[in-house]
Every structure is written in C-alpha cells, then in structure tokens.
Design a protein around this motif. Structure first.
Motif, PDB file in Angstrom:
ATOM      1  N   ASP A  83       0.828  -1.210   0.000  1.00  0.00           N
ATOM      2  CA  ASP A  83       0.000   0.000   0.000  1.00  0.00           C
ATOM      3  C   ASP A  83       0.865   1.263   0.000  1.00  0.00           C
ATOM      4  O   ASP A  83       0.506   2.275  -0.628  1.00  0.00           O
ATOM      5  CB  ASP A  83      -0.918   0.009   1.229  1.00  0.00           C
ATOM      6  CG  ASP A  83      -2.006  -1.058   1.134  1.00  0.00           C
ATOM      7  OD1 ASP A  83      -2.270  -1.526   0.003  1.00  0.00           O
ATOM      8  OD2 ASP A  83      -2.560  -1.430   2.187  1.00  0.00           O
ATOM      9  N   ALA A  84       2.017   1.193   0.715  1.00  0.00           N
ATOM     10  CA  ALA A  84       2.912   2.347   0.759  1.00  0.00           C
ATOM     11  C   ALA A  84       3.510   2.638  -0.618  1.00  0.00           C
ATOM     12  O   ALA A  84       3.635   3.801  -1.026  1.00  0.00           O
ATOM     13  CB  ALA A  84       4.023   2.102   1.779  1.00  0.00           C
ATOM     14  N   ILE A  85       3.882   1.599  -1.346  1.00  0.00           N
ATOM     15  CA  ILE A  85       4.422   1.781  -2.698  1.00  0.00           C
ATOM     16  C   ILE A  85       3.353   2.353  -3.615  1.00  0.00           C
ATOM     17  O   ILE A  85       3.609   3.278  -4.405  1.00  0.00           O
ATOM     18  CB  ILE A  85       4.948   0.437  -3.258  1.00  0.00           C
ATOM     19  CG1 ILE A  85       6.139  -0.066  -2.430  1.00  0.00           C
ATOM     20  CG2 ILE A  85       5.347   0.588  -4.725  1.00  0.00           C
ATOM     21  CD1 ILE A  85       7.334   0.844  -2.441  1.00  0.00           C
ATOM     22  N   LYS A  86       2.142   1.847  -3.507  1.00  0.00           N
ATOM     23  CA  LYS A  86       1.052   2.357  -4.332  1.00  0.00           C
ATOM     24  C   LYS A  86       0.775   3.827  -4.027  1.00  0.00           C
ATOM     25  O   LYS A  86       0.597   4.645  -4.945  1.00  0.00           O
ATOM     26  CB  LYS A  86      -0.205   1.522  -4.100  1.00  0.00           C
ATOM     27  CG  LYS A  86      -1.370   1.942  -4.976  1.00  0.00           C
ATOM     28  CD  LYS A  86      -2.589   1.064  -4.731  1.00  0.00           C
ATOM     29  CE  LYS A  86      -3.748   1.509  -5.634  1.00  0.00           C
ATOM     30  NZ  LYS A  86      -4.966   0.702  -5.399  1.00  0.00           N
ATOM     31  N   TYR A 102      -0.382  -0.460 -12.690  1.00  0.00           N
ATOM     32  CA  TYR A 102      -1.084  -1.736 -12.668  1.00  0.00           C
ATOM     33  C   TYR A 102      -0.415  -2.618 -11.631  1.00  0.00           C
ATOM     34  O   TYR A 102       0.802  -2.829 -11.664  1.00  0.00           O
ATOM     35  CB  TYR A 102      -1.045  -2.413 -14.037  1.00  0.00           C
ATOM     36  CG  TYR A 102      -1.614  -3.813 -14.011  1.00  0.00           C
ATOM     37  CD1 TYR A 102      -2.994  -4.018 -13.906  1.00  0.00           C
ATOM     38  CD2 TYR A 102      -0.782  -4.928 -14.069  1.00  0.00           C
ATOM     39  CE1 TYR A 102      -3.520  -5.295 -13.861  1.00  0.00           C
ATOM     40  CE2 TYR A 102      -1.304  -6.210 -14.028  1.00  0.00           C
ATOM     41  CZ  TYR A 102      -2.674  -6.389 -13.923  1.00  0.00           C
ATOM     42  OH  TYR A 102      -3.199  -7.654 -13.873  1.00  0.00           O
ATOM     43  N   PHE A 103      -1.227  -3.146 -10.688  1.00  0.00           N
ATOM     44  CA  PHE A 103      -0.691  -4.035  -9.660  1.00  0.00           C
ATOM     45  C   PHE A 103      -1.050  -5.475 -10.013  1.00  0.00           C
ATOM     46  O   PHE A 103      -2.222  -5.792 -10.250  1.00  0.00           O
ATOM     47  CB  PHE A 103      -1.262  -3.683  -8.285  1.00  0.00           C
ATOM     48  CG  PHE A 103      -0.781  -4.602  -7.191  1.00  0.00           C
ATOM     49  CD1 PHE A 103       0.555  -4.602  -6.805  1.00  0.00           C
ATOM     50  CD2 PHE A 103      -1.666  -5.470  -6.565  1.00  0.00           C
ATOM     51  CE1 PHE A 103       1.007  -5.457  -5.801  1.00  0.00           C
ATOM     52  CE2 PHE A 103      -1.214  -6.334  -5.567  1.00  0.00           C
ATOM     53  CZ  PHE A 103       0.112  -6.326  -5.185  1.00  0.00           C
ATOM     54  N   GLU A 104      -0.041  -6.314 -10.068  1.00  0.00           N
ATOM     55  CA  GLU A 104      -0.223  -7.730 -10.383  1.00  0.00           C
ATOM     56  C   GLU A 104      -0.051  -8.546  -9.104  1.00  0.00           C
ATOM     57  O   GLU A 104       1.033  -8.575  -8.515  1.00  0.00           O
ATOM     58  CB  GLU A 104       0.785  -8.181 -11.442  1.00  0.00           C
ATOM     59  CG  GLU A 104       0.586  -9.611 -11.898  1.00  0.00           C
ATOM     60  CD  GLU A 104       1.573 -10.011 -12.985  1.00  0.00           C
ATOM     61  OE1 GLU A 104       1.155 -10.225 -14.134  1.00  0.00           O
ATOM     62  OE2 GLU A 104       2.775 -10.093 -12.665  1.00  0.00           O
ATOM     63  N   ALA A 133       4.361 -10.605  -6.231  1.00  0.00           N
ATOM     64  CA  ALA A 133       3.493  -9.484  -6.589  1.00  0.00           C
ATOM     65  C   ALA A 133       4.362  -8.382  -7.187  1.00  0.00           C
ATOM     66  O   ALA A 133       5.558  -8.270  -6.874  1.00  0.00           O
ATOM     67  CB  ALA A 133       2.763  -8.985  -5.355  1.00  0.00           C
ATOM     68  N   SER A 134       3.790  -7.577  -8.048  1.00  0.00           N
ATOM     69  CA  SER A 134       4.604  -6.534  -8.689  1.00  0.00           C
ATOM     70  C   SER A 134       3.736  -5.373  -9.137  1.00  0.00           C
ATOM     71  O   SER A 134       2.524  -5.509  -9.342  1.00  0.00           O
ATOM     72  CB  SER A 134       5.352  -7.106  -9.899  1.00  0.00           C
ATOM     73  OG  SER A 134       4.439  -7.557 -10.881  1.00  0.00           O
ATOM     74  N   PHE A 135       4.386  -4.234  -9.272  1.00  0.00           N
ATOM     75  CA  PHE A 135       3.762  -3.042  -9.858  1.00  0.00           C
ATOM     76  C   PHE A 135       4.362  -2.828 -11.244  1.00  0.00           C
ATOM     77  O   PHE A 135       5.586  -2.919 -11.425  1.00  0.00           O
ATOM     78  CB  PHE A 135       4.038  -1.805  -9.000  1.00  0.00           C
ATOM     79  CG  PHE A 135       3.239  -1.733  -7.740  1.00  0.00           C
ATOM     80  CD1 PHE A 135       1.962  -1.181  -7.744  1.00  0.00           C
ATOM     81  CD2 PHE A 135       3.748  -2.224  -6.547  1.00  0.00           C
ATOM     82  CE1 PHE A 135       1.219  -1.103  -6.579  1.00  0.00           C
ATOM     83  CE2 PHE A 135       3.013  -2.162  -5.379  1.00  0.00           C
ATOM     84  CZ  PHE A 135       1.738  -1.606  -5.386  1.00  0.00           C
TER      85      PHE A 135
END
Length: 302
Positions: A83-86, A102-104, A133-135
């Motif tokens: 959430d912090a990265i987003k 886009y979050f995978e 998981a990745s952005f």
C-alpha cells in the motif's frame, strides 16, 4: 555535333574496356549495397525505438518469501508495504512521471506464467506462493524511466526494479554495432572503388591517346576531351547503384516482409528503399566524377 561526338566516344570507351567497366560496376554495387544496408538498418533501429520506447514500463517486484536481498530481510512484502508503494506512485511527487499503475497479485502472476509456459512442464510445477506481486508503471515520458526506477529502488518491500528501456538499449547498442560494421565495410569498398575507377579511366585514356592528341590539335577544349571518359565512369557506377537498389528492394520485399510479418514490429519497407535510391544514385555519380577528375589530369590535360 558535340553531344553526338561525346556519346560516340563514350560508347567506344565502354566497348573497348568491358572487363574494367564490369569491375567498376561490381565494386560500386557491393559498396553501395553495404551503404544502403547500413542506412536501412539504422532506419529499422529508429522504427523500433519509436515503437518500443513509448511502451516502456518500469516493473517493481515485491519481496517474495525466500529472498536474500537486504531490503527483504524481514520476509515477504506485507500489505502495508504494498500500500505504501502504491501511495507513493500515486503521490503528487510522482504524478508528472507516472501515467498508469497496474498491480499484479501473486495469483495474477501465476496465471500469466501458466499462460506463457503452457506448453512446458513448468506450467504445473509453480504455485501461487512462489510467485511475486509486482507493480507495472507506464510512464508519461519514457525518456524519464530512470527517475521512476531510482525512486522505487531500495524501498522497503521492493526486491528489484526492472526498467525495460535499459534492456532495449542493450539490443539497440548491438544493432548499432552492426550498422558501424556495415558502414566500415562500405567505406573500405568505396575506397577500393576510388582506386579502381581512376585505373579504368587511365587505361581508357592511354588506349585513346592518339585520338586525344588529334583533338588537341584541332582545338578541342579540355572539357570536351574529358567528358567521354567521365561519362564512362558515371555509367559504370550508375549500373552498380541500380544493382544495389534492386538487391535492397528484393531483400526487403521478399525476405524481410515475410520474416518479420508481425503487428508488433514496424519493418523497413520498399518505400524506405525508394527514399534511399536518390542518395545512392547521387553517391555513385559523385564517386565517378571525383575519381575521374583526378585520373584525367595527367592524360587529357591541354
């Protein structure tokens, strides 16, 4: 009368030196073929850059369970870190760089992996827990990919950041080296042509020295004496240029278009070859005139 004389003398010179004319044509053909190939390769590189750089994404892979990276010492990335990265990517600080996020999830990553590896045994061996998981971040300006990559690198929960442009630039650097190699070979062949064309002109001038002397006695100008010899060189090099253009056209039309017939890549076309044609023809004419000028100073000067 003068034009008829020049045409007659040019035809006579071409007939009497067929072997040397063929040699000049062949050397010019190879030289300009390499020049044209190098120019088309550079066009292709520019096409790829225009197509692919706009699609450049920065991918930030979150820490998996068993990562050895220092920033992942605490284990798998938590939902708070994700959430912090987003939130960081959506912040006002990053708005001018980030166009789309886009979050995978790990489940999405597993589906993508299974689809990509559907025909292999690996498709059934991987589990959701083993995925990352990745952005994926689409950029406003692909030229500023390094800013986003640096901003994400080293953050808690981020194992690695991959910017596609860096990978593409390695490919383009390799292709650019091929362009330099083609250009270097072309330069060698052009130098060879610069040596061969004067030899051909000198040989023709030596065989017709008696005619040249007679023309001087009757008051022919230096220009009138030299023009037939220059035209011989121009005609020989033009044939070579036409062969080079025709060969490039055949390769592009019947090989490249079939080999790379895909929507994801823009391949050089016959129109690109036609755009190069005036350049190659002009280069052939200049090459012949320049080489002939130095060859004729000794044998046809008044």
């Amino acid at each position: 009368m003068r034009l008829k004389f020049i045409i007659t003398q040019t035809y006579k010179g071409l007939r009497s030196n067929l072997a040397m004319v063929f040699s000049v044509t062949l050397v010019t053909f190879v030289s300009l073929l390499l020049v044209g190939a190098a120019m088309l390769l550079q066009m292709q590189i520019n096409n790829l850059k225009n197509d692919w750089y706009d699609r450049v994404e920065v991918s930030a892979f979150m820490c998996p369970i068993d990562s050895a990276r220092p920033q992942c010492a605490a284990g798998e990335a938590t939902s708070e870190q994700i959430d912090a990265i987003k939130a960081f990517l959506e912040s006002s600080e990053m708005q001018k760089y980030v166009a789309e996020i886009y979050f995978e999830t790990k489940a999405d990553a597993l589906k993508a992996f299974q689809k990509q590896m559907a025909d292999t045994s690996w498709a059934d061996t991987m589990t959701e827990e083993q995925m990352q998981a990745s952005f994926r971040v689409k950029l406003v300006n692909p030229q500023e990919y390094q800013v986003v990559a640096d901003a994400l690198s080293g953050r808690e929960g981020v194992e690695s950041v991959i910017d596609q442009r860096k990978q593409l630039e390695q490919l383009f650097n390799i292709l650019n080296r091929f362009t330099l190699i083609s250009g270097g070979l072309a330069a060698v062949m052009i130098f060879t042509a610069m040596l061969l064309i004067p030899s051909t002109i000198r040989l023709s001038a030596m065989f017709r020295r008696t005619e040249t002397e007679i023309m001087r006695y009757v008051g022919a100008s230096n220009k009138l004496i030299q023009l037939p010899f220059i035209f011989e060189g121009v005609i020989a090099t033009l044939f070579g240029a036409l062969l080079a253009i025709g060969s490039l056209w055949l390769v592009v039309e019947f090989f490249l278009q079939d080999w790379f017939n895909a929507a994801w890549v823009q391949v050089v076309s016959v129109q690109d070859v036609l755009l190069l044609s005036p350049v190659l023809l002009g280069a052939a004419i200049l090459l012949a005139i320049f080489a002939s000028f130095f060859a004729l100073r000794r044998y046809t000067k008044v």
